[in-house]
Design an enzyme around this catalytic site. Structure first.
Site, mmCIF file in Angstrom:
data_model
loop_
_atom_site.group_PDB
_atom_site.id
_atom_site.type_symbol
_atom_site.label_atom_id
_atom_site.label_comp_id
_atom_site.label_asym_id
_atom_site.label_seq_id
_atom_site.Cartn_x
_atom_site.Cartn_y
_atom_site.Cartn_z
ATOM 1 N N GLU A 1 -40.572 -55.521 47.670
ATOM 2 C CA GLU A 1 -39.878 -55.324 48.956
ATOM 3 C C GLU A 1 -38.372 -55.497 48.824
ATOM 4 O OE1 GLU A 1 -42.639 -57.089 48.586
ATOM 5 O OE2 GLU A 1 -44.115 -56.048 49.838
ATOM 6 N N HIS B 1 -50.157 -61.849 58.529
ATOM 7 C CA HIS B 1 -50.058 -60.416 58.832
ATOM 8 C C HIS B 1 -49.839 -60.128 60.313
ATOM 9 C CE1 HIS B 1 -51.897 -60.201 54.859
ATOM 10 N NE2 HIS B 1 -51.669 -58.900 54.833
#
Ligand SMILES: Cc1ncc(C[n+]2csc(CCOP(=O)(O)OP(=O)(O)O)c2C)c(N)n1
Ligand SMILES: [Mg+2]
Lengths: 324, 338
Positions: free
Chosen positions: A61, A130
C-alpha cells in the site's frame, strides 16, 4: 431518460468513462485487474484496457500509493484503489506527508493530481480490521480533498471532477452502498464542493454522509409519520466542508442531529457541531446532538455490530429527544 | 561488525579531460563552501530548524548527477543542498530558502529539507526517511507509460534501507521494469545508529540484487569511481529498461544535524575518513597529472566563495512572505491547473 442501476455499476461506468476518454488515466491497486476488483468495480477492464492501464499491484500500500503520487507528478492521472480504509493506514505516510504537503512545501511548484479510492465502513460482519470509518481522519488534513459519494448519481458523477482536480482527492465508498439501486437522473453531473439536501424538511436537519445516508432517510420517513418534518443533508464533500450549506440548513430547521459512522470522540461529527456552535449558535432551538459509532473496535457478531453503529432507530430517538 | 575503516585513498589516473574534471571539482567546491557558510549562518541564527550538511559526501552527489541528463528526474532527501545545487538550482534561491525568505525556491515554506525545482526536474527535498522511493517509482512509471526516455534517480541513505518503503519500491520497480536509478548513499550511520546496528545484512547490494536488479558499488570518496560507476549504471538501465541499484560508500564529516553531539562515533574514525576527503584527494590527483595547478585551484575556490557571498547577500536582501499569504499553495488555484 432515467435509468436504474446500482452504486457499483454507477462507479464502474464512471471509471470506464474516465479510462476511455483520457489516456492519462489508469487504475492501479490490489486485484483490480485479473480478479476484476475486490468489489467487482473494474470487472472486464483488464481485457478492454490492458495490463498497463489496469495495473494489478503487489500488497504494497505504501509503495503503490506513493507510486501513484509520483505518476501524477509525472503527467498521468492515476486512480489508485486501496481495498479498505483500514489498509490505507499502511499508506498514510505517503498520503499525508507527501501528497498533501508537496504543493505547499514546494512553494506551489508541484501539484499532485491523484485520485485515491477506498472502501470504508461496517455492516458486513467483517470485524475490527475491515470495518472502520476513518474518513474523518483524512478530512483533518489540509492539502487533500475528501469525498463521500452516497447516492447513485454521486457514484456516477463525482469521479470526473475528482480526476479533473489538480490536487489529491480521496474518495470513500461505503461498502453498505454498493448494492444500492436507484434511478440515475439525466443530469448526474456533480460538483465536489457542496452539501446537498436529500430530503427537504423544516423541523430538524439530520446531517450525515456516506453509508449513514440511507439510515438518515429511513429515520426521516419514520419521523414524518410522527409529525416531524426532518430535512436530510448529505455532506458529500468532507473536506473542504460546505459550511454555508450546513448553516443554511441549520438556520432553516433550528435543530440539528449529526450522524457519523466514525467514533464520536474527535469525529467529523464533532467538527460539524463545532462549526455550528461557531456560526449558528443563536439560530438553534435545542442543543445539537450526535449519533455516532460506539467507542469500540467494530465487533464481529451481527447483534453487536448493529449495536455499535448508528441505526435509523437511534437517529429517530435522538431527534425525538430534541422535541421532548 | 561492519568495517568502519576508510578505504584506501582514491588514486589512479583520472580518465577525463581537464575541462570535465575541473567542472566536477568546481561543483564539489561550490557545495563545500555553500554548506560551510550555511553552518556559519546557522550559528548566527539566520538559518533555523534542521540543517543536514553533506560535507564529506560531495563526490557522491556530484559524480552521480553529472552522469545524468537534464531530462532525468531527481528525487532526494533532507540532505540535499548539494544535489539541488549541482542539478542547476540557483545558489541564491537555495540560501534564501534556508533563510526562510520569500525569494527562496519555496518562498520559505520548505526550508533546508524541502528544496524543489520544477525547472530542473528536482522533486525534493523529502524528510521522511525512505519517503522519496515510492515517489521515484511513480515518476518512472509515468515516464514509461508516456514513452519518455528519462531516468528517475532517487537518492537515499543507508538508514532508509530498513524502511518498508525501500523494499516495496525496489520490488515494484523491478517487477514493472521501471527506469529507476536507486542511489544509496551509505555513510555508515543513520543519525547515531551504525549500519551494523540496524541491518541484519549489511551488504546492501545483496539486498538490492535479491529483487532481481543489477547492483553496483562504488567508493563514494572517489569521484572518478562514483561517476564511472553511475555512468555504467545508467547505461545498463537504459539498455535493460529496468532499475539499477548503486551503493556509494561514503562518510559524513559533520554531525547528522546541528543538534547532534556525536556521542556514537570516535574522533579517530572521523579523522581517518577525512584523509580521504573527496576534494583534496581529487585535486591532488589532478595536480599529479598536470590537469590542475595550485593557482587554478585557488581561483576556483575564490569563485565558489564569491558565489556563496552573492547567495548570502541575496538571501539577506530578501523579504518575508506576507502572512496574508499563509494559506497560499495548500491547494492549486483554479488558474494554475497543471
Ligand atoms: C520515517 C522517519 N523516521 C525517522 C526520521 C528521523 N531521521 C531523520 S534522518 C534519520 C537518519 C537517516 O539515515 P540515513 O538514511 O542513513 O541518511 P543520512 O542522514 O545518513 O544521510 C532519521 C532517523 C525521519 N525523518 N523519518
Ligand atoms: Mg546514513
Amino acid at each position: 431518460m432515467t435509468r436504474t442501476l446500482s452504486y457499483r455499476e454507477a462507479m464502474r461506468e464512471a471509471m470506464h468513462e474516465a479510462l476511455a476518454n483520457d489516456p492519462r488515466v489508469f487504475l492501479m491497486g490490489e486485484d483490480v485487474g485479473r480478479y476484476g476488483g475486490t468489489y467487482a468495480f473494474s470487472k472486464g477492464f483488464l481485457d478492454e484496457f490492458g495490463p498497463e492501464r489496469i495495473r494489478d499491484t503487489p500488497l504494497s500500500e505504501l509503495g503503490f500509493v506513493g507510486a501513484g503520487i509520483g505518476a501524477a507528478l509525472g503527467g498521468m492521472r492515476p486512480i489508485v484503489e486501496v481495498m479498505t480504509v483500514n489498509f490505507s493506514l499502511l499508506a498514510l505516510d505517503q498520503i499525508v506527508n507527501t501528497a498533501a504537503a508537496l504543493r505547499h512545501m514546494s512553494g506551489g511548484q508541484f501539484s499532485v493530481p491523484l485520485v485515491i479510492r477506498m472502501t470504508t465502513g461496517a455492516g458486513r460482519q467483517l470485524a475490527a480490521q475491515h470495518s472502520h470509518s476513518l474518513e474523518g481522519w483524512y478530512a483533518h488534513i489540509p492539502g487533500i480533498k475528501v469525498l463521500a459519494p452516497a447516492t447513485i448519481e454521486d457514484a456516477r458523477g463525482m469521479l470526473a471532477p475528482a480526476l479533473a482536480d489538480p490536487d489529491p482527492v480521496v474518495i470513500f465508498e461505503h461498502a453498505g452502498l454498493f448494492n444500492l439501486e436507484g434511478e440515475l437522473p439525466d443530469d448526474w453531473s456533480a460538483d465536489i464542493s457542496s452539501a446537498r439536501v436529500r430530503r427537504a424538511g423544516k423541523d430538524v436537519v439530520i446531517i450525515t454522509h456516506g453509508g449513514s445516508l440511507p439510515k438518515a432517510l429511513a429515520a426521516a420517513e419514520t419521523l414524518a409519520g410522527e409529525g416531524i418534518a426532518a430535512e436530510v443533508l448529505d455532506l458529500r464533500v468532507l473536506r473542504p466542508l460546505d459550511g454555508a450549506g450546513i448553516m443554511a440548513a441549520v438556520a432553516k430547521c433550528r435543530r440539528a442531529v449529526v450522524v457519523d459512522e466514525g467514533w464520536k470522540s474527535g469525529s467529523l461529527a464533532a467538527e460539524v457541531v463545532a462549526r455550528i456552535m461557531e456560526n449558528a449558535f443563536y439560530e438553534l432551538d435545542a442543543p445539537v446532538v450526535r449519533v455516532c459509532s460506539e467507542e469500540v473496535p467494530i465487533p464481529y457478531a451481527k447483534h453487536l455490530e448493529e449495536a455499535a453503529l448508528p441505526q435509523a432507530e437511534k437517529i429517530v430517538a435522538a431527534v425525538k429527544g430534541l422535541f421532548a | 561488525m561492519t568495517d568502519h575503516r576508510a578505504p584506501p585513498p582514491p588514486s589512479g589516473p583520472v580518465p577525463w579531460d581537464k575541462d570535465f574534471a575541473l567542472r566536477l571539482l568546481t561543483d564539489m567546491l561550490r557545495i563545500r563552501r555553500m554548506e560551510e557558510k550555511s553552518a556559519e549562518m546557522y550559528g548566527a541564527g539566520k538559518i533555523r530548524g534542521f540543517l543536514h550538511l553533506y560535507i564529506g559526501e560531495e563526490a557522491t552527489g556530484v559524480g552521480a548527477l553529472h552522469a545524468l541528463s537534464p531530462d532525468d528526474n531527481i528525487v532526494a532527501t533532507y540532505r540535499e543542498h548539494g544535489h539541488a545545487l549541482v542539478r542547476g538550482m540557483d545558489m541564491g534561491a537555495i540560501m534564501a530558502e534556508m533563510y526562510g525568505k520569500r525569494e527562496g525556491c519555496a518562498h520559505g515554506r520548505g526550508g533546508s529539507m524541502h528544496l524543489f525545482d520544477a525547472a530542473t526536474r528536482f522533486y525534493g527535498g523529502n524528510a521522511i526517511v525512505g519517503g522519496g522511493l515510492p515517489l521515484a517509482v511513480g515518476l518512472a512509471l509515468a515516464a514509461k507509460m508516456r514513452q519518455e526516455q528519462r531516468v528517475t534517480a532517487c537518492f537515499f541513505g543507508d538508514g532508509a534501507v530498513a524502511e518498508g518503503a525501500f523494499h516495496e519500491s525496489l520490488n515494484l520497480a523491478a517487477l514493472w521494469r521501471l527506469p529507476v536509478l536507486f542511489c544509496c548513499e551509505n555513510n555508515l550511520y543513520g543519525m547515531g545508529t551504525a549500519i551494523e546496528r540496524s541491518e541484519s545484512q549489511t551488504d546492501l547490494c545483496l539486498k538490492a540484487a535479491s529483487y532481481g536488479m543489477p547492483a553496483l558499488r562504488a567508493d563514494g570518496m572517489d569521484i572518478v569511481a562514483v561517476h564511472e560507476t553511475t555512468r555504467q549504471a545508467v547505461r545498463t538501465l537504459r539498455e535493460s529498461a529496468g532499475p539499477v541499484f548503486v551503493e556509494y560508500q561514503t562518510y559524513r564529516f559533520r554531525a547528522h544535524s546541528m543538534f547532534d553531539a556525536e556521542l556514537y562515533r570516535q574522533k579517530a574514525e572521523i579523522e581517518e575518513w577525512k584523509t580521504r576527503g573527496p576534494i583534496h584527494t581529487f585535486s591532488a590527483r589532478l595536480k599529479a597529472e598536470g590537469k590542475l595547478t595550485e593557482e587554478e585551484f585557488l581561483a576556483l575556490d575564490a569563485a565558489a566563495d564569491a558565489e556563496v557571498a552573492a547567495a548570502v547577500a541575496f538571501a539577506e536582501a530578501g523579504s518575508w512572505e506576507p502572512v496574508a499569504d499563509l494559506l497560499k499553495d495548500v491547494l492549486t488555484p483554479a488558474e494554475g491547473k497543471p
